[in-house]
Scaffold this active site. Sequence first.
Site, PDB file in Angstrom:
ATOM      1  CB  CYS A 163      -1.743   3.076  -5.134  1.00 20.04           C
ATOM      2  SG  CYS A 163      -2.679   1.503  -4.861  1.00 20.04           S
ATOM      3  CG  HIS A 198      -2.107  -0.967   1.123  1.00 21.92           C
ATOM      4  ND1 HIS A 198      -2.803  -0.785   0.077  1.00 21.92           N
ATOM      5  CD2 HIS A 198      -2.447  -1.979   1.957  1.00 21.92           C
ATOM      6  CE1 HIS A 198      -3.923  -1.914   0.321  1.00 21.92           C
ATOM      7  NE2 HIS A 198      -3.576  -2.503   1.482  1.00 21.92           N
TER       8      HIS A 198
END
Length: 258
Positions: A217, A149
């Site tokens: 991301c 993440h």
Amino acid sequence: MDSTTERPDAPASRRRGRGRRRKPTRRSLTTGDVVRGTIRVFGELLFTAGILMLFYALYEVYGGQGETNREQDELAQRLEEQWDRQESDEEHESEPLSGTANSRMYIPEIDLNWIVVNGVSQEDIRYSPGHYPGSANAGEDGNYAVAGHRTPGIFWDLDQLSDGDEIVLEDANNFYTYEVIETEVITPDQVEVVDPDPFDPENNDDPERALLTLTTCHPKLQNVQRFIVHAEMSESQPKDDGMPENIADMAPADSEEG
């Protein structure tokens, strides 16, 4: 001789009215007043909701750091126990369970290290980077592919890496140093970046390079693209020789005590 002029008394009606204020006439509410009042209340509610959302976003980004640290500490302990069992032949090779510890990863450039777990589901990588199932093991030819993440303490600063920066993987027996060879921004459907050889698909069945790929991301706080780091193994070192010099100052607390 002095003379005075006497002021005649004011009429009784004026005396009675002196010192009293006329009560203002109450204006009835108009449609405009109601609309303005409604807009004002609605605006205050929006402002309050915005503040609450800001605090929630800050918590999502920064507030979970303590939980991440606690989970990483527990994973580190389990990984050491797992390696001890491997050394004593108490643990036989089997399909790793999702969410269990896989390796330790160090990135000296951003002064962070993590326990990498098996699996890349949202639950698996909630507090750790995750190793893509089916991708190569640390130090093997192929592609050791990892997802994480874009949060502080995980891959928040991954975009600070550039060519030549080092990433070290640790397994039960060795340290493997990889050097960054490329970073790129892609769309989520470009899954070939975690193939055994993303640079030469013809080698996917029999890869000839030991690669490492990190995915996260991009940009921060969004999920529309992916930021990718590719690295290639440059050297390996047995753990019996101690920690490599490039990560010597990042030794885990239990290793320092030992």
